[in-house]
Every structure is written in structure tokens, then in C-alpha cells.
Write a protein that holds these residues in place. Structure first.
Motif, PDB file in Angstrom:
ATOM      1  N   MET A   1      29.718 104.936   7.788  1.00 43.02           N
ATOM      2  CA  MET A   1      28.289 104.915   7.562  1.00 43.02           C
ATOM      3  C   MET A   1      27.682 106.229   8.022  1.00 43.02           C
ATOM      4  O   MET A   1      28.083 106.768   9.046  1.00 43.02           O
ATOM      5  CB  MET A   1      27.668 103.753   8.327  1.00 43.02           C
ATOM      6  N   LYS A   2      26.731 106.689   7.275  1.00 45.24           N
ATOM      7  CA  LYS A   2      26.093 107.966   7.585  1.00 45.24           C
ATOM      8  C   LYS A   2      25.156 107.875   8.776  1.00 45.24           C
ATOM      9  O   LYS A   2      24.961 108.830   9.497  1.00 45.24           O
ATOM     10  CB  LYS A   2      25.335 108.476   6.359  1.00 45.24           C
ATOM     11  N   LYS A   3      24.543 106.709   8.973  1.00 40.91           N
ATOM     12  CA  LYS A   3      23.642 106.521  10.115  1.00 40.91           C
ATOM     13  C   LYS A   3      23.977 105.200  10.779  1.00 40.91           C
ATOM     14  O   LYS A   3      24.547 104.310  10.160  1.00 40.91           O
ATOM     15  CB  LYS A   3      22.176 106.557   9.685  1.00 40.91           C
ATOM     16  N   GLY A   4      23.610 105.084  12.053  1.00 37.55           N
ATOM     17  CA  GLY A   4      23.842 103.841  12.768  1.00 37.55           C
ATOM     18  C   GLY A   4      23.040 102.704  12.156  1.00 37.55           C
ATOM     19  O   GLY A   4      21.860 102.878  11.836  1.00 37.55           O
ATOM     20  N   ARG A   5      23.682 101.578  11.964  1.00 34.08           N
ATOM     21  CA  ARG A   5      23.032 100.400  11.400  1.00 34.08           C
ATOM     22  C   ARG A   5      23.344  99.182  12.252  1.00 34.08           C
ATOM     23  O   ARG A   5      24.389  99.106  12.888  1.00 34.08           O
ATOM     24  CB  ARG A   5      23.494 100.157   9.960  1.00 34.08           C
ATOM     25  N   ILE A   6      22.443  98.231  12.228  1.00 38.83           N
ATOM     26  CA  ILE A   6      22.587  96.997  12.998  1.00 38.83           C
ATOM     27  C   ILE A   6      23.215  95.946  12.107  1.00 38.83           C
ATOM     28  O   ILE A   6      22.756  95.719  10.977  1.00 38.83           O
ATOM     29  CB  ILE A   6      21.216  96.537  13.521  1.00 38.83           C
ATOM     30  N   ASN A   7      24.250  95.310  12.610  1.00 38.73           N
ATOM     31  CA  ASN A   7      24.956  94.289  11.849  1.00 38.73           C
ATOM     32  C   ASN A   7      24.122  93.012  11.759  1.00 38.73           C
ATOM     33  O   ASN A   7      23.605  92.530  12.767  1.00 38.73           O
ATOM     34  CB  ASN A   7      26.302  93.988  12.514  1.00 38.73           C
ATOM     35  N   VAL A   8      23.966  92.506  10.552  1.00 35.56           N
ATOM     36  CA  VAL A   8      23.289  91.233  10.308  1.00 35.56           C
ATOM     37  C   VAL A   8      24.166  90.399   9.381  1.00 35.56           C
ATOM     38  O   VAL A   8      25.156  90.880   8.849  1.00 35.56           O
ATOM     39  CB  VAL A   8      21.887  91.416   9.660  1.00 35.56           C
ATOM     40  N   ASP A   9      23.763  89.162   9.178  1.00 33.97           N
ATOM     41  CA  ASP A   9      24.422  88.276   8.228  1.00 33.97           C
ATOM     42  C   ASP A   9      23.403  87.971   7.141  1.00 33.97           C
ATOM     43  O   ASP A   9      22.438  87.242   7.367  1.00 33.97           O
ATOM     44  CB  ASP A   9      24.868  86.999   8.936  1.00 33.97           C
ATOM     45  N   PHE A  10      23.594  88.554   5.960  1.00 33.87           N
ATOM     46  CA  PHE A  10      22.633  88.356   4.887  1.00 33.87           C
ATOM     47  C   PHE A  10      22.616  86.913   4.380  1.00 33.87           C
ATOM     48  O   PHE A  10      21.732  86.536   3.613  1.00 33.87           O
ATOM     49  CB  PHE A  10      22.860  89.340   3.739  1.00 33.87           C
ATOM     50  N   ASN A  11      23.554  86.089   4.841  1.00 35.18           N
ATOM     51  CA  ASN A  11      23.497  84.654   4.557  1.00 35.18           C
ATOM     52  C   ASN A  11      22.427  83.975   5.411  1.00 35.18           C
ATOM     53  O   ASN A  11      22.119  82.810   5.190  1.00 35.18           O
ATOM     54  CB  ASN A  11      24.851  83.991   4.791  1.00 35.18           C
ATOM     55  N   GLU A  12      21.888  84.692   6.384  1.00 38.18           N
ATOM     56  CA  GLU A  12      20.831  84.161   7.246  1.00 38.18           C
ATOM     57  C   GLU A  12      19.457  84.640   6.780  1.00 38.18           C
ATOM     58  O   GLU A  12      18.581  84.940   7.579  1.00 38.18           O
ATOM     59  CB  GLU A  12      21.089  84.558   8.703  1.00 38.18           C
ATOM     60  N   MET A  13      19.280  84.680   5.472  1.00 35.18           N
ATOM     61  CA  MET A  13      17.974  85.008   4.899  1.00 35.18           C
ATOM     62  C   MET A  13      17.076  83.789   5.067  1.00 35.18           C
ATOM     63  O   MET A  13      17.439  82.685   4.666  1.00 35.18           O
ATOM     64  CB  MET A  13      18.089  85.358   3.417  1.00 35.18           C
ATOM     65  N   ILE A  14      15.916  83.997   5.668  1.00 36.53           N
ATOM     66  CA  ILE A  14      14.963  82.910   5.881  1.00 36.53           C
ATOM     67  C   ILE A  14      14.169  82.666   4.608  1.00 36.53           C
ATOM     68  O   ILE A  14      13.881  81.540   4.229  1.00 36.53           O
ATOM     69  CB  ILE A  14      14.020  83.250   7.045  1.00 36.53           C
TER      70      ILE A  14
END
Length: 95
Positions: A1-14
Motif C-alpha cells: 500500500m502506498k499510504k497507511g490504511r486502517i483495516n476494516v471489515d466491509f461486511n460491517e457496513m451499517i
């Protein structure tokens, strides 16, 4: 990855464009940097994904940190959400 990103779970879309981000005020991003959340900050998020050949092609998005005020029972453990910007969720290879 080019920049730091925070890991999420896109299955947890509200709801469309709103994903659970964190139970706590601090998370470590993909570059090892501690990120302290506050309302309105812009964050870069991702979830590991693969292309059809098995190569890593992460799902990525950018958005604004918002407090979790949804009141939806299954989301109550999370303090913070990410309101995804108009670019939406896309594959890293699309950048």
C-alpha cells in the motif's frame, strides 16, 4: 500500500457508505503508525482482497470519522464509524 490504511471489515457496513471503524480511540494502521480518532478526521481504510489470479488487490476507501450513533444493537460495541466519501469502495489496482 502506498499510504497507511486502517483495516476494516466491509461486511460491517451499517448502511450504504457507513462502516464500523473501531471499538477504541486508537488503532494501528498498515504502516505501524498509531492513529487516534476524533470526530471529523479523514481516514484511509482497507480490507484485504485478492484478484482472480490470487494476487493481493485490497479493497480501499477514504472517509470521515464519525461517532457511532446508530443505536443498532449489533453495532453497539463500536465507538467509531467511517463515512465513506463519494469515491466509494474500490480496488487498490484501480488507483
Amino acid at each position: 500500500m502506498k499510504k497507511g490504511r486502517i483495516n476494516v471489515d466491509f461486511n460491517e457496513m451499517i448502511e450504504e457508505g457507513l462502516v464500523l471503524l473501531s471499538k477504541t480511540d486508537v488503532k494501528v494502521d498498515s504502516s505501524g503508525k498509531e492513529i487516534k480518532f476524533f470526530e471529523g478526521m479523514i481516514v484511509h481504510i482497507y480490507e484485504q482482497d485478492f484478484d482472480l489470479d490470487g494476487n493481493i488487490d485490497n479493497l480501499i476507501a477514504d472517509g470521515e470519522v464519525v461517532l457511532n450513533k446508530t443505536g443498532i444493537p449489533w453495532t453497539l460495541n463500536a465507538k467509531w464509524c467511517c463515512k465513506i466519501d463519494s469515491k466509494g469502495i474500490r480496488h487498490e489496482s484501480d488507483e
